[in-house]
Design an enzyme around this catalytic site. Structure first.
Site, short mmCIF file in Angstrom:
data_model
loop_
_atom_site.label_atom_id
_atom_site.label_comp_id
_atom_site.label_asym_id
_atom_site.label_seq_id
_atom_site.Cartn_x
_atom_site.Cartn_y
_atom_site.Cartn_z
N ASN A 271 26.01 50.83 54.98
CA ASN A 271 26.09 49.72 54.12
C ASN A 271 26.65 48.38 54.76
OD1 ASN A 271 26.74 47.88 51.82
ND2 ASN A 271 28.38 48.97 51.14
N LYS B 222 27.11 45.41 53.78
CA LYS B 222 27.77 44.63 52.74
C LYS B 222 27.28 42.94 53.22
CE LYS B 222 31.71 47.60 52.86
NZ LYS B 222 32.74 48.04 52.36
N HIS C 202 28.46 50.86 43.76
CA HIS C 202 29.51 50.54 44.87
C HIS C 202 30.58 50.18 44.21
CE1 HIS C 202 31.74 49.29 48.56
NE2 HIS C 202 31.03 50.17 49.10
N GLU D 218 32.89 47.88 45.20
CA GLU D 218 32.93 46.55 45.16
C GLU D 218 32.19 45.88 44.36
OE1 GLU D 218 31.72 46.11 49.41
OE2 GLU D 218 33.65 47.26 49.77
N GLU E 35 32.98 58.11 47.13
CA GLU E 35 33.70 57.23 48.08
C GLU E 35 35.11 56.74 47.37
OE1 GLU E 35 30.84 54.56 50.78
OE2 GLU E 35 31.03 53.52 48.91
N GLY F 173 37.37 50.84 53.96
CA GLY F 173 37.51 49.51 54.96
C GLY F 173 39.01 49.45 55.44
N SER G 195 35.89 54.75 55.47
CA SER G 195 36.39 54.71 56.69
C SER G 195 35.96 56.00 57.65
CB SER G 195 37.82 54.63 56.78
OG SER G 195 38.53 53.59 56.22
#
Ligand code: PEP
Length: 249
Positions: free
Chosen positions: A9, A11, A94, A96, A166, A172, A212
């Site tokens: 991904n 992003k 996701h 985000e 996730e 991240g 991560s």
């Protein structure tokens, strides 16, 4: 045997020339991977990615889609458009998208359905916040997300999806879930699926870990019985590391 998958991904990263370079590097280094490698660049680079990956083992995915058909939705990208580019996967839900764009389980359910209607595989993301884990609500959060966004599907549609667990607190920041935390949640998700759709479906659904994951920890995570690969953010932007992760089975 379940499919092994490593999906990158990207992003909102790279410009056109960086994207082209990264796609070409990944294609040239990926000749002997036993896993299905998927790259998910930003929308403007998808066409280039599909064409560059055409004769390789790499598949291309998008990072999001609209739940609507084509029409008056300024700025949105429909699944039909992505299908016309020969994109084969779409990341849906996701964290985000959930937190910055207020996507809820119902909207995510509609996106999942739109993907399936168009023959595209949704990579459905679920994951709890740190506060959920600290209050011991993490299993309930995942149950709610999967039930509200996926359990309306027929068994035949459900058998086409990929799930990515996730934990939001691991994304991240280098705070990777421990192997025990990852295995426990993946097993729990598999049991939820088995209860709803039967053991065969539970046993055959690919469940990826994301948060991560990198070249140092991928081997340990991918060796877990219920982990079928990874959804990789930051580390997918470095060709060498991404390919090392893809070869970590
Ligand atoms: C992600 O955003 O899907 C992700 C897993 O990011 P990272 O690998 O950077 O934690």
């Amino acid at each position: 045997m379940r499919k092994k998958i490593v999906a990158g991904n990207w992003k909102m990263n790279t410009d056109l020339s960086q994207a082209v370079e990264l796609i070409e590097q990944i294609v040239s280094k990926s000749t002997n991977s036993s896993a299905q490698i998927i790259i998910c660049p930003p929308y403007p680079f998808l066409d280039k990615a599909v064409n560059t990956c055409k004769n390789s083992l790499i598949k291309v995915g998008a990072q999001n889609c609209s739940q609507n058909n084509n029409g008056a939705f300024t700025g949105e990208i429909s699944v039909e458009m992505l299908k016309s580019l020969n994109v084969e996967y779409i990341i849906v839900g996701h964290s985000e998208r959930r937190s910055y764009f207020n996507e809820d389980n119902i909207q995510i359910a509609a996106k999942v359905e739109k993907c399936l209607e168009n023959g595209i595989t949704p990579i459905f993301c679920c994951g709890e916040q740190l506060s959920d884990r600290n209050t011991n609500n993490h299993f309930d959060v995942i149950k709610n997300q999967t039930e509200e966004s996926l359990f309306q599907l027929s068994e035949s549609d459900f058998s086409k999806i990929v799930i990515a667990y996730e934990p939001v607190w691991a994304i991240g920041n280098g705070n990777t879930a421990t192997p025990q935390q990852a295995q426990e949640m993946h097993h729990y998700i598999r049991e939820l699926i088995a209860k709803k759709y039967g053991k065969k479906c539970g046993d055959s659904t690919p469940i990826l870990y994301g948060g991560s994951c990198n070249a140092k920890n991928a081997k340990e995570l991918f060796a877990l019985p219920d982990v079928d690969g990874g959804l990789i953010g930051g580390a997918s932007l470095k060709a060498e590391e991404f390919i090392t992760i893809s070869n970590s089975f």
